[in-house]
Design a protein around this motif. Structure first.
Motif, PDB file in Angstrom:
ATOM      1  N   THR A   2       0.845  -1.207   0.000  1.00  0.00           N
ATOM      2  CA  THR A   2       0.000   0.000   0.000  1.00  0.00           C
ATOM      3  C   THR A   2       0.875   1.249   0.000  1.00  0.00           C
ATOM      4  O   THR A   2       1.884   1.295   0.706  1.00  0.00           O
ATOM      5  N   ILE A   3       0.488   2.214  -0.783  1.00  0.00           N
ATOM      6  CA  ILE A   3       1.220   3.488  -0.781  1.00  0.00           C
ATOM      7  C   ILE A   3       0.693   4.346   0.362  1.00  0.00           C
ATOM      8  O   ILE A   3      -0.522   4.529   0.510  1.00  0.00           O
ATOM      9  N   GLY A   4       1.609   4.856   1.177  1.00  0.00           N
ATOM     10  CA  GLY A   4       1.216   5.667   2.328  1.00  0.00           C
ATOM     11  C   GLY A   4       1.017   7.127   1.951  1.00  0.00           C
ATOM     12  O   GLY A   4       1.406   7.568   0.868  1.00  0.00           O
ATOM     13  N   ILE A   5       0.423   7.866   2.888  1.00  0.00           N
ATOM     14  CA  ILE A   5       0.132   9.292   2.668  1.00  0.00           C
ATOM     15  C   ILE A   5       0.696  10.099   3.830  1.00  0.00           C
ATOM     16  O   ILE A   5       0.497   9.737   4.996  1.00  0.00           O
ATOM     17  N   THR A 122     -10.533  12.460  -0.305  1.00  0.00           N
ATOM     18  CA  THR A 122     -10.590  12.341  -1.772  1.00  0.00           C
ATOM     19  C   THR A 122      -9.183  12.352  -2.368  1.00  0.00           C
ATOM     20  O   THR A 122      -8.816  11.466  -3.151  1.00  0.00           O
ATOM     21  N   ALA A 123      -8.400  13.348  -1.978  1.00  0.00           N
ATOM     22  CA  ALA A 123      -7.038  13.479  -2.523  1.00  0.00           C
ATOM     23  C   ALA A 123      -6.211  12.237  -2.197  1.00  0.00           C
ATOM     24  O   ALA A 123      -5.426  11.760  -3.025  1.00  0.00           O
ATOM     25  N   SER A 124      -6.412  11.698  -1.001  1.00  0.00           N
ATOM     26  CA  SER A 124      -5.629  10.540  -0.566  1.00  0.00           C
ATOM     27  C   SER A 124      -5.864   9.316  -1.441  1.00  0.00           C
ATOM     28  O   SER A 124      -4.958   8.498  -1.629  1.00  0.00           O
ATOM     29  N   ARG A 128      -3.048   6.807  -2.800  1.00  0.00           N
ATOM     30  CA  ARG A 128      -3.074   5.382  -2.442  1.00  0.00           C
ATOM     31  C   ARG A 128      -3.018   4.476  -3.665  1.00  0.00           C
ATOM     32  O   ARG A 128      -2.383   3.438  -3.655  1.00  0.00           O
ATOM     33  N   THR A 129      -3.741   4.881  -4.710  1.00  0.00           N
ATOM     34  CA  THR A 129      -3.817   4.027  -5.893  1.00  0.00           C
ATOM     35  C   THR A 129      -2.599   4.205  -6.806  1.00  0.00           C
ATOM     36  O   THR A 129      -2.509   3.549  -7.849  1.00  0.00           O
ATOM     37  N   GLY A 130      -1.704   5.111  -6.442  1.00  0.00           N
ATOM     38  CA  GLY A 130      -0.485   5.284  -7.227  1.00  0.00           C
ATOM     39  C   GLY A 130      -0.649   6.201  -8.428  1.00  0.00           C
ATOM     40  O   GLY A 130       0.260   6.336  -9.244  1.00  0.00           O
TER      41      GLY A 130
END
Ligand code: ACO
Length: 329
Positions: A2-5, A122-124, A128-130
Motif C-alpha cells: 500500500t502506498i502511504g500518505i 478524496t485526494a488521498s 493510495r492508488t499510485g
C-alpha cells in the motif's frame, strides 16, 4: 504494497482587513459580550471586493508548496474545497494557473465546512492508488459575500480565509483512519439557497432565472447536531486507526464555535490543552478553518513530528467527517 500518505507542508492566507465585535455592534444590534460569550469569536477577517477566492487559495497553496520543499511544477493534482468559488463553474483551475502548476489537474469540491476533511480523503485516494504523488489540497472560503449583514444571528459568526496542505506519497502511512457522513434530511438547517424566478421562453417551456439568497441557519439545530455527531465520527475514525482518544496529541475541529469545541472535547475525554482553537481571531472560515488552525500550530512549533492529530469538519449538507493523522513526512 500500500502506498502511504503524509502531509509534507502547510500554509495559510487571510485578508488583511479585520472586523471586531465592537465594530459589528455598529451594524446590527449585538455586543462584544454576547458574541464572545456565546461563540468565543472576537474578530474576523473580511476580503476586500477586489480580492478573489482564487488569489487567497493561491497564496495559501504557495506557502504549503514551499514548506514541502517542492515547486508548483511538482504538483500533480489540486483539490480546492470551497463553497464560495469566484465562478459557479469552479475556481480550482484559476488556482492552478496562478500557481503555475503546469502539470496539475485541478477541480473544486463542495462540502461546506466538511470540505477540508472530505478533500483530504478524496485526494488521498489518488495517492493510495499510485495515480498521483503530490497533491495540493486547499480549503478556502469568502463567506462574507454570502452573509446577510442585517441578520445578527448569522453575520457575527463568519470570516474569510484559506489554508492548504501538500499531501505526498510516503513509505510510512500517516493517514491512519477516516470516516465521512452525510444526512440530506437535515439539509434545511443551513443553506445558501437558490431562489428560482420562472422565465417563459417559448410556448410551454419555462426556465428558471434566479439568484442565490444569503446564508440562513437554524443555530440551535446545528449546535445539537455538532455536539452529538462530531464525537461519534471522531470515535469511528479512531476505531479505524486502531487508536483511542487518550493517544491523541491534538484535536483540530472545524472552528465554528468555542462552545462546540468544548462540548465535543468533553464527550471525547480530551483535555482543553489538547484542543486547538483560533476562532477568536478568525471566526468560522468554513472549509479554511481546519488548515488555518493546523498551519498556525505547526508554525508555532506546537505540533511536532510524530504527534497524533484528529481533525473533524461538520456543517451544511448536513455533512461531517473525521480523519486521524500522524504529523511528519
Ligand atoms: N447578538 C445579540 N443577540 C443575539 C444575536 C447577536 N448576534 N444573535 C441572536 N441573538 C438573540 C436572539 O435573537 C435571541 O433573542 P430572543 O430570545 O429575544 O429571541 C437570543 O439571542 C438567543 O438566540 P439563540 O439563537 O437561541 O442563541 P444561542 O444561544 O443558540 O446561540 C448560536 C446562537 C451562537 C448561533 C448557537 O446556536 C450556535 O453556536 N449554533 C451553532 C452554529 C454554528 O456553529 N454554525 C456553523 C456550523 S456549520 C458551518 O460552519 C457552516
Amino acid at each position: 504494497m500500500t502506498i502511504g500518505i503524509a502531509i509534507a507542508g502547510c500554509g495559510a492566507a487571510v485578508p488583511s482587513t479585520s472586523l471586531n465585535n465592537h465594530q459589528l455592534s455598529q451594524l446590527v444590534e449585538t455586543s462584544d459580550e454576547w458574541i464572545s460569550s456565546r461563540t468565543g469569536i472576537r474578530e474576523r477577517r473580511i476580503a476586500a471586493p477586489d480580492r478573489s477566492l482564487a488569489s487567497l487559495a493561491t497564496e495559501a497553496g504557495e506557502k504549503a508548496i514551499a514548506m514541502a520543499g517542492l515547486t508548483a511544477a511538482d504538483i500533480d493534482l489540486i483539490v480546492l474545497a470551497t463553497s464560495t468559488a469566484d465562478d459557479l463553474f469552479g475556481s480550482a483551475s484559476q488556482v492552478q494557473a496562478q500557481l503555475g502548476a503546469t502539470r496539475a489537474v485541478a477541480f473544486d469540491l463542495t462540502a461546506a465546512c466538511s470540505g477540508f476533511v472530505f478533500g483530504l480523503v478524496t485526494a488521498s485516494q489518488f495517492i493510495r492508488t499510485g495515480v498521483y504523488r503530490n497533491v495540493l489540497l486547499v480549503g478556502a472560503d469568502i463567506l462574507s459575500r454570502w452573509v446577510d449583514w442585517d441578520d445578527r444571528r448569522t453575520c457575527v459568526l463568519f470570516g474569510d480565509g484559506a489554508g492548504a496542505v501538500v499531501l505526498q506519497a510516503s513509505d510510512r502511512d500517516r493517514l491512519l483512519g477516516f470516516e465521512m457522513c452525510s444526512d440530506g434530511t437535515q439539509n434545511g438547517c443551513l443553506n445558501v439557497a437558490y431562489q428560482s424566478q420562472p422565465r417563459p421562453l417559448i410556448d410551454n417551456i419555462t426556465v428558471a432565472r434566479g439568484q442565490y439568497l444569503p446564508i440562513i441557519m437554524s443555530g440551535q439545530e446545528v449546535y445539537k447536531f455538532a455536539v452529538k455527531k462530531v464525537p461519534e465520527v471522531v470515535e469511528k475514525a479512531l476505531f479505524r486507526a486502531n487508536l483511542t482518544s487518550d493517544r491523541l496529541n491534538w484535536l483540530l475541529l472545524h472552528q465554528a464555535n468555542q462552545r462546540i469545541l468544548d462540548a465535543v472535547a468533553k464527550r471525547l475525554n480530551i483535555p482543553d490543552e489538547k484542543v486547538l482553537s483560533n476562532l477568536g481571531n478568525y471566526g468560522n472560515t468554513s472549509a479554511a478553518s481546519i488548515p488555518l488552525v493546523l498551519d498556525e500550530a505547526v508554525r508555532q512549533g506546537k505540533i511536532q513530528p510524530g504527534d497524533l492529530l484528529a481533525i473533524s469538519g461538520f456543517g451544511a449538507g448536513l455533512t461531517w467527517g473525521a480523519a486521524i493523522l500522524e504529523w511528519g513526512q
